[in-house]
Design a protein around this motif. Structure first.
Motif, short mmCIF file in Angstrom:
data_model
loop_
_atom_site.label_atom_id
_atom_site.label_comp_id
_atom_site.label_asym_id
_atom_site.label_seq_id
_atom_site.Cartn_x
_atom_site.Cartn_y
_atom_site.Cartn_z
N UNK A 1 3.20 -34.64 4.69
CA UNK A 1 4.13 -33.92 5.57
C UNK A 1 4.01 -32.41 5.43
N UNK A 2 3.41 -31.93 4.37
CA UNK A 2 3.25 -30.49 4.18
C UNK A 2 2.10 -30.26 3.22
N UNK A 3 1.46 -29.10 3.35
CA UNK A 3 0.34 -28.77 2.47
C UNK A 3 0.15 -27.27 2.43
N UNK A 4 -0.36 -26.79 1.32
CA UNK A 4 -0.66 -25.37 1.20
C UNK A 4 -1.03 -25.01 -0.21
N UNK A 5 -1.71 -23.88 -0.37
CA UNK A 5 -2.17 -23.50 -1.69
C UNK A 5 -3.15 -24.53 -2.20
N UNK A 6 -2.73 -25.26 -3.24
CA UNK A 6 -3.57 -26.31 -3.80
C UNK A 6 -2.88 -27.66 -3.84
N UNK A 7 -1.85 -27.86 -3.00
CA UNK A 7 -1.10 -29.11 -3.06
C UNK A 7 -0.95 -29.74 -1.68
#
Length: 453
Positions: free
Chosen positions: A55-61
């Motif tokens: 449902x969400x992503x960014x950086x390294x996750x």
């Protein structure tokens, strides 16, 4: 590590907490519900490696529907190189979507397409006059590169290499080496495609790059003939084939032979391009200048875009209208690509890829010294692989690779497998990942390998 359930974030991007967080087992109950819906609605021919629905992503996750936060060491197969929902990319996409989403460049053009072409002409190897055409996917771009080479040379045959992967269209399946799952049952394939042996140092004891090139050229000359050959298509570092890095001098010797025989040298940099290998392009590492270079994946931060860039006289050889496509160079994807290029240059991501590579290789090499199942650690920059074998041999250990990957997934770390025999673990972290998060991901991988039997 575990934590109490948290609210699923409404936005992604680098603002997400950069942590591994296990709230449920992986996949969790909500992901399993979605997997059941997928099975009822989506053809079973489309598989999923790790059915934790994001449902969400960014950086390294990556954050899934159950609130788990997973460490991303895959980047959507080398696509989100600058980070998922990168701020520059997200802003550029939003602005372009608000202006217009599509006109078709072949009908009423727009400046974004031209700007991307100008940037690729500037950035790709070679200081000669260049032209670019934009497409939707790596496979589509590879296929168009072959079309260009055939028209420009007046010849038909194409040579690809053992362990190579170039896509899933009919022509690119013919170019791809691996049968399952890419080719099995889907033939007949496009004709006039031939295969030559690749330089694979781990399995080529005592064969250096120039000798491996002579071996390949001998096959080409005897089985195809230079007079019939339009193009050689090769990944400077093979992706799906196992992150195979050819021995130094192999690519340069092939280029020299191609130049002497009116053969177009096509570099498939779909997976290796755009800072991934610690150079802007993998060809840069050996100073190899292709006639045509194919790019996709990391070019647009997650939006579908691909390109063929090369010598003007080759690119202009097809007749007007011979290249194109309804969606090729979509304005939103072009806006994303320009933001990706700006981010790579402004944030020094080529150097960051080298830093990530040094960290990963140091850690994996230390593991290799104590574990005879690690046959080789290889790659460049943030494109590193571990080839697993049965101790004391070069016999592939595919079951071990699958077991280690599954254990890492269960502990919230996304790693991918690859290789002709399925025995290679590949790491493709986004260049936005922190050292701490990357180190934790490698800790989990090390534990999974130690526990595997």
């Amino acid at each position: 590590m575990t934590a109490t359930p948290t609210t699923i974030p409404s936005t992604g991007g680098p603002s997400l907490p950069q942590e591994r967080r296990l709230v449920t087992e992986i996949p969790g109950p909500r992901s399993r519900e979605l997997a059941a819906r997928k099975d009822a609605a989506v053809t079973h021919a489309v598989g999923t490696m790790l059915p934790a629905y994001v449902v969400a992503a960014g950086g390294g996750v990556l954050v899934d529907v159950d609130g788990n936060s997973l460490i991303d060491l895959g980047s959507g197969i080398a696509v989100t190189t600058v980070g998922n929902s990168n701020p520059r990319v997200a802003a550029a996409v939003a602005a372009q979507a608000a202006a217009f989403t599509h006109t078709c460049f072949m009908i009423t053009p727009y400046d974004g397409y031209v700007e991307v072409a100008e940037a690729l002409n500037r950035l790709t190897p070679g200081d000669f006059d260049k032209r670019t055409a934009l497409f939707n996917s790596g496979a589509e771009a590879v296929e168009n590169a072959v079309k260009i080479a055939r028209v420009a040379t007046g010849k038909q045959a194409v040579v690809a290499f053992d362990h190579g992967y170039h896509g899933r269209t009919n022509l690119t399946m013919a170019l791809t080496a691996k049968n399952m799952p890419y080719k099995h049952g889907f033939g007949p394939f496009a004709p006039e495609v031939y295969r030559a042996p690749m330089s694979y140092p781990f399995r080529d004891a005592g064969v250096d790059g120039p000798a491996a090139a002579r071996r390949a050229i001998d096959v080409i000359e005897k089985q195809v003939g230079a007079a019939n050959l339009a193009a050689v298509v090769i990944e400077p570092i093979q992706g799906e084939g196992g992150f195979v890095v050819p021995a130094p001098g192999f690519l340069a010797a092939l280029v020299e032979w191609c130049r002497a025989n009116d053969v177009v040298f096509i570099a498939d940099e779909v997976q290796t391009g755009f800072a991934r290998t610690g150079d802007l392009f993998a060809c840069d590492h050996e100073g190899v200048v292709p006639d045509l270079i194919v790019t996709a994946k990391g070019i647009a931060g997650g939006l579908p875009l691909a390109a063929v860039t090369g010598r003007a006289e080759l690119m202009d050889a097809p007749h007007v209208g011979g290249l194109g496509g309804t969606y090729g160079g979509n304005p939103i994807a072009c806006a994303a690509a320009l933001a990706v290029i700006e981010t790579i240059e402004a944030d020094g991501l080529v150097g960051r890829a080298r830093e990530i590579g040094d960290l990963v290789v140091d850690r994996l090499t230390a593991l290799q010294a104590a574990d005879p199942r690690i046959g080789e650690v290889r790659g460049r920059g943030a494109m590193i692989a571990v080839e697993l074998v049965k101790p004391g041999t070069t016999e592939p250990a595919a079951a071990l690779a699958a077991q280690v990957a599954a254990a890492a997934h269960a502990q919230g770390v996304v790693v991918l497998t690859c290789g002709t025999w399925g025995n290679v673990l590949r790491l493709l972290p986004p260049l936005s990942i922190s050292d701490a998060l990357l180190g934790e991901g490698l800790d989990v991988l090390a534990d999974a390998l130690a526990a595997a039997k």
